[in-house]
Design a protein around this motif. Structure first.
Motif, PDB file in Angstrom:
ATOM      1  N   UNK A 100      80.842 -43.494  39.301  1.00  9.70           N
ATOM      2  CA  UNK A 100      79.689 -43.456  38.492  1.00  9.70           C
ATOM      3  C   UNK A 100      80.134 -42.222  37.333  1.00  9.70           C
ATOM      4  N   UNK A 101      80.391 -40.998  37.996  1.00  7.72           N
ATOM      5  CA  UNK A 101      80.840 -39.914  37.287  1.00  7.72           C
ATOM      6  C   UNK A 101      82.155 -40.292  36.588  1.00  7.72           C
ATOM      7  N   UNK A 102      83.020 -41.276  36.843  1.00  2.84           N
ATOM      8  CA  UNK A 102      84.174 -41.374  36.367  1.00  2.84           C
ATOM      9  C   UNK A 102      83.989 -42.544  35.240  1.00  2.84           C
ATOM     10  N   UNK A 103      82.663 -42.944  35.093  1.00  2.00           N
ATOM     11  CA  UNK A 103      82.528 -44.124  33.978  1.00  2.00           C
ATOM     12  C   UNK A 103      81.525 -44.070  32.884  1.00  2.00           C
ATOM     13  N   UNK A 104      81.184 -42.572  32.698  1.00  2.00           N
ATOM     14  CA  UNK A 104      80.119 -42.649  31.821  1.00  2.00           C
ATOM     15  C   UNK A 104      78.646 -43.137  31.997  1.00  2.00           C
ATOM     16  N   UNK A 105      78.353 -43.109  33.568  1.00  2.00           N
ATOM     17  CA  UNK A 105      77.113 -43.398  34.153  1.00  2.00           C
ATOM     18  C   UNK A 105      76.424 -42.354  34.723  1.00  2.00           C
TER      19      UNK A 105
ATOM     20  N   UNK B 156      68.161 -46.620  24.432  1.00  2.00           N
ATOM     21  CA  UNK B 156      69.492 -47.021  24.842  1.00  2.00           C
ATOM     22  C   UNK B 156      69.601 -48.195  25.625  1.00  2.00           C
ATOM     23  N   UNK B 157      70.248 -48.952  25.449  1.00  2.00           N
ATOM     24  CA  UNK B 157      70.453 -50.685  26.326  1.00  2.00           C
ATOM     25  C   UNK B 157      70.907 -50.302  27.612  1.00  2.00           C
ATOM     26  N   UNK B 158      71.494 -49.326  27.990  1.00  2.00           N
ATOM     27  CA  UNK B 158      71.990 -49.246  29.548  1.00  2.00           C
ATOM     28  C   UNK B 158      70.998 -48.364  30.446  1.00  2.00           C
ATOM     29  N   UNK B 159      70.455 -47.074  29.972  1.00  2.00           N
ATOM     30  CA  UNK B 159      69.695 -46.189  30.753  1.00  2.00           C
ATOM     31  C   UNK B 159      68.470 -45.644  29.872  1.00  2.00           C
ATOM     32  N   UNK B 160      67.719 -46.372  29.368  1.00  2.00           N
ATOM     33  CA  UNK B 160      66.603 -45.557  28.799  1.00  2.00           C
ATOM     34  C   UNK B 160      65.866 -44.946  29.536  1.00  2.00           C
TER      35      UNK B 160
END
Length: 539
Positions: free
Chosen positions: A69-74, A226-230
């Protein structure tokens, strides 16, 4: 990936030598009744309770997935790692009710509070969920890690760790689990901390990493559009999942129930909460370090979930690399041991003992061991299916949990805080909630075949965090609506099981189980959590 050398293997060998030394010592201790086998004789101190809670949570899939998650903009997903404040809820709010009722399992508590039907349903759902998610995902991630670290075949790595862990879990029971987890916690924390410090120094410090990735990359608070993490949905759903996982799930709560008394149990949860603050720095940050090095052309990997093992093998010196490898193996084995023992407890206490209540204690322990063996086999059989997981493993886990947690969280929260919630209300919530969660999973799998713009397509493609928040509201409305439409439970049945039915004696016992130090440490946890939330704001 650099291969391990002789010094690395020496460290790994020493780890296993000490681990199995502890396991063998525990195996020769008394395990003649269910209290000994499933709750370690209810005689565990706060330090071991807290370490066991932490080690149970941090599996190899957690290490690998969180770094991914830290390496993939999450970065918004780190909110799940600052749920230390929810671990405090277990000790301060839920544990007194569990300890007072004298239960071994969470379904058993539901029977005392609501009905036998609720207990049966949660027992079966929990067992199925453990086999299909916790065990299978842990084995899958563990197989990947072991294969990458040791340079061996995936199946050999996965089967070896499962069988070795299964042996000491079957023979030693809960006591073997909690004591080996204490060692595993120490090894994992030391190893991951070394990787974090060396990694930050290697990239040129935090400011250099921020410059390379951009300040916005460090922002965990995305707009509500935000479509992923509102952010509103993220806060609500992560809290719902957190309460389910930390306060009502057998997998975690069983560790607190091993404590010798309520005071030790609560202090164990406070210690566990303090440890829970570490993963952000020990696992998420290494993922960000790995991405920084990839951007600079100094590191390469195919999938974000490979970030941690690749960083470890390339950055750490000989010997220390072996220690971190041992830490990853420790994470895998501690999680597997925990879920094996929890499954065994659920099956033996909530299913077998209910069908045959006159069974002798010694036979129940034997049944528990047999159940563990069956769970190990089922976990192994599920590995081929888990090999098809794609994307970031940590996000996959949070999605599945967002569909499992809402009905269970609603029933436990309302059950403790609102005495008017009754057995029909709880049972209806669990049944309907499970159906809704299953339908969402199925729709998500077939979404590509649904007509765009249709109701089913909208339900299938709705952001999983937004879905989780609305799902929880629906569960609360079902519980309240059905309860008010049916007969309330008697106050005699509810005595000591809700806040409004606590006796003066119950309240006094609770007040005598903590002091100012417990309160101060709990406040410290809250301050650190708030500080992390403020720090990761992209500025």
């Amino acid at each position: 990936m650099k291969s391990l050398d002789i010094l690395d293997w020496i460290f790994i060998g020493l780890y296993f030598l000490v681990l199995f030394g502890i396991a063998i010592w525990v195996i020769f201790q008394k395990n003649n009744d269910t209290k000994d086998y499933f709750l370690a004789g209810k005689n565990i101190g706060w330090f071991v309770v807290g370490a066991s809670i932490f080690a149970s949570n941090i599996g190899s899939e957690h290490v690998v997935g969180l770094a991914g998650a830290g390496a993939s903009n999450k970065i918004p997903m780190l909110i799940y790692e600052i749920h230390a404040w929810i671990v405090l809820l277990l000790g301060w709010v839920f544990l007194p009710f569990y300890a007072r009722s004298g239960v071994f399992t969470m379904p058993e508590f539901l029977e005392k509070r609501f009905s036998a039907k609720s207990r049966w349903f949660l027992s079966v759902v929990s067992l199925v969920a453990y086999i299909l998610t916790k065990i299978s995902v842990t084995i899958y991630a563990g197989g990947v890690v072991v294969a990458a670290l040791l340079g061996i075949n995936f199946w050999v790595g996965a089967l070896s760790t499962v069988i070795l862990t299964g042996i000491y879990t079957v023979l030693g029971g809960m006591r073997a689990v909690v004591y080996t987890e204490t060692l595993q916690t120490v090894v994992l924390v030391i190893g991951a901390a070394a990787l974090t410090f060396i990694g930050i120094n290697h990239v040129g410090g935090w400011s250099e990493m921020k410059t390379t990735l951009g300040a916005e990359y460090f922002n965990m608070w995305r707009p509500s559009t935000d479509p992923d993490f509102p952010w509103p949905s993220l806060v609500i759903t992560s809290t719902i999942v957190g309460i389910w996982y930390w306060c009502t799930d057998q997998y975690i709560v069983q560790r607190a129930l091993t404590a010798k008394n309520l005071k030790e149990g609560r202090r164990g949860t406070i210690w566990g909460a303090l440890l829970k603050l570490l993963p952000v720095f020990l696992f998420l940050v290494p993922g960000m370090i790995a991405l920084t090095l990839k951007v600079k052309g100094e590191l390469e990997w195919d999938s974000p979930d490979q970030a941690f093992p690749v960083l470890m093998s390339n950055l750490l010196p000989s010997g220390l690399r072996g220690l971190v490898a041992a830490g990853l193996l420790a994470a895998l084995m501690s999680s597997l041991a925990s879920v094996f023992n929890s499954c065994s407890t659920l099956f033996t206490v909530d299913i077998y003992k209910k069908i045959r209540p006159q069974t002798e204690e010694k036979k129940l322990v034997s049944i528990g061991k047999f159940a563990t063996v069956i769970v190990v086999i089922l976990g192994i059989l599920w590995i081929p299916i888990m090999q098809n997981i794609s994307g970031v493993l940590y996000e996959y886990l949070q999605k599945v949990q967002a569909y499992i947690a809402p009905p269970i969280t609603a029933v436990f929260l309302l059950g403790i805080f609102f005495r008017r919630i009754n057995a029909p209300g709880a049972y209806a919530t669990l049944i309907v909630g499970s159906v809704i969660g299953a339908v969402r999973i199925i729709l998500e799998l077939v979404a590509v075949h649904l007509e765009i713009g249709s109701l089913l397509h909208s339900l299938a493609t709705m952001n999983f965090l937004t879905f989780g928040a609305w799902f929880f509201l629906v569960c609360v409305l079902i519980a309240v609506g059905v309860s008010f439409a049916t007969t309330p439970q008697t106050l005699e049945r509810l005595a000591g099981l809700t806040f409004s039915t606590l006796s003066k004696k119950d309240k006094l016992e609770n007040e005598n189980s903590y002091n100012w130090k417990d309160i101060a440490l709990s406040v410290l946890v809250l301050i650190v959590v708030a500080s992390v939330m403020i720090f990761f704001n992209g500025k």
